[in-house]
Design an enzyme around this catalytic site. Structure first.
Site, PDB file in Angstrom:
ATOM      1  CE  LYS A   1     -10.994  -7.073  -1.797  1.00 41.99           C
ATOM      2  NZ  LYS A   1     -10.856  -5.590  -1.889  1.00 41.99           N
TER       3      LYS A   1
ATOM      4  CD  GLU B   1      -9.733   1.637   3.800  1.00 43.48           C
ATOM      5  OE1 GLU B   1     -10.680   1.575   2.834  1.00 43.48           O
ATOM      6  OE2 GLU B   1      -9.123   0.743   3.998  1.00 43.48           O
TER       7      GLU B   1
ATOM      8  CD  GLU C   1      -1.771  -6.959   0.498  1.00 42.33           C
ATOM      9  OE1 GLU C   1      -2.521  -6.466   0.970  1.00 42.33           O
ATOM     10  OE2 GLU C   1      -1.605  -7.341  -0.646  1.00 42.33           O
TER      11      GLU C   1
END
Length: 397
Positions: free
Chosen positions: A151, A201, A381
């Site tokens: 990733k 977050e 996104e």
């Protein structure tokens, strides 16, 4: 000016206590942070944490211990750390620290945000352009499908310029009123620069020997149509690609925090967290510390950078980021927060943010790229994530 610290656990004073700190914020000299637990405004600078060799948590501890006074509340350091661990921090002990209950508990936060005058006309430049960003995503996906890495989080920026310096207090109020449940901040990030944003977050918080972390990974843009918004939320909870991306991050958080804990609780499945523009997969991790001397910044340093902002393996992902992103992230995907001399504190992942420098604003947004990623979807996104800040400044992409 002498150091004055008001206790963070002071009882609520009155409606408006939190919004009064928000309204009192002034750029350059102030440090503002609102979390779901409390609101903080630091004024002036008593001491700065130096940039030097050796662990940053140790340097922070030295600065705070030197300022501790018998019978007085523990001094507090406030500020931000960059994405690159060996880059200079922007951490300082304010002259005065004011605390209030969370913005979300202040009824005045629901009132409309007053608008002072006309908003500036912004010139917007994408770095890189959406097409180039999609090509970088496609190249990363091709490498992952050969097994090179698992990733990487790739980001892009929007550079906004106008004829006049932006009104940072007005931007901060707009961000806070739009999402009072999140983490809203404005802190100096370097000479003449201010880091401002509203992150969803929490990296990690420590309070009296107990830790909380809340990794987010896997996202979907929200819709103004209620039925479509619910459909997107359900689809996110069932998406194999997003669940895999989230699981990679949660595993890394568990492995980083477990050595510090006598007990660590990690839910088996994620839940959903929503902001004004996005749905996120969320897992709340809690634990009990084995060593009472472990500080919030010790924990944050062990976690940073998580796969949610970098990738995995970390070293390979960092190299891919350096090859793919035509800009220096600076404070973006670092952390912003506070810590007192007792070791308690909150550190937030620095996303949904911008850095102001004179007449320029540099906005950041990124997306987690895995082997199943689509360049078009990841580009969309980032565009959705830009909307949080674009709305606050009155600009469009």
């Amino acid at each position: 000016m002498s150091l004055t610290v008001h206790a963070p656990d002071a009882p609520p004073v009155s409606p408006g206590a939190a919004t009064s700190l928000l309204d009192a914020y002034r750029p350059a000299t102030d440090r503002f942070l609102a979390t779901p637990r409390r609101t903080l405004l630091g004024r002036g600078t008593t001491a700065e944490v130096p940039h030097a060799d050796g662990p940053l948590p140790h340097r922070v501890r030295q600065v705070l211990d030197a300022l501790r006074k018998p019978g007085a509340p523990a001094p507090v350091v406030v500020g931000s750390l960059p994405f690159t661990p060996d880059a200079p921090p922007s951490l300082a002990v304010p002259d005065v620290v004011h605390w209030a209950p969370p913005l979300r508990q202040d009824p005045l936060i629901a009132l409309p945000v007053p608008r002072d005058g006309e908003r500036p006309e912004w010139r917007v430049r994408e770095v890189p352009a959406a097409r180039r960003y999609g090509e970088a995503v496609a190249a990363a996906v091709a490498r992952m499908r050969t097994g090179e890495f698992d990733k990487v989080v790739l980001a892009r920026t929007l550079e906004l310029t106008s004829e006049h310096a932006p009104d940072l207090p007005a931007m901060l109020r707009a961000l806070a009123h739009r999402d009072p449940e999140g983490y809203t901040f404005a802190v100096p990030s370097g000479p003449g620069r201010t880091l401002i944003g509203a992150s969803p977050e929490l990296l990690v918080a420590r309070e009296s020997g107990r830790l909380t972390a809340n990794p987010l990974a896997g996202s979907a843009p929200r819709s103004t149509d209620l039925a479509e918004d619910v459909r997107r939320a359900v689809a996110l909870l069932e998406s194999p690609k997003d669940l895999h991306e989230h699981a990679v991050v949660v595993t890394a958080v568990r492995e980083a925090l477990a050595p510090f804990c006598t007990r660590l609780e990690v839910p088996e499945r994620p839940t959903l967290v929503r902001t004004a523009t996005m749905w996120h997969l969320s897992t709340t991790v809690t634990g009990e510390l084995a060593d009472p001397d472990t500080t919030a910044l010790d924990l944050a340093s062990a976690l940073h950078p998580t796969p949610a902002v970098c990738g995995t393996p970390t070293d390979v992902a960092r190299a891919v980021i350096a090859e793919s992103e035509p800009f220096d992230r600076g404070p973006y995907t670092g952390m912003v927060g506070w810590q007192d001399a007792d070791g308690d504190g909150e550190w937030v992942v620095t996303i949904r943010c911008a850095e102001a420098d004179g007449r320029r604003l540099r906005l950041f947004a990124g997306a987690g790229v895995v082997a199943e990623s689509s360049p078009a979807a990841e580009t969309a996104e980032t565009a959705a994530k830009f909307r949080t800040f674009l709305h606050a400044v009155g600009a469009t992409l």
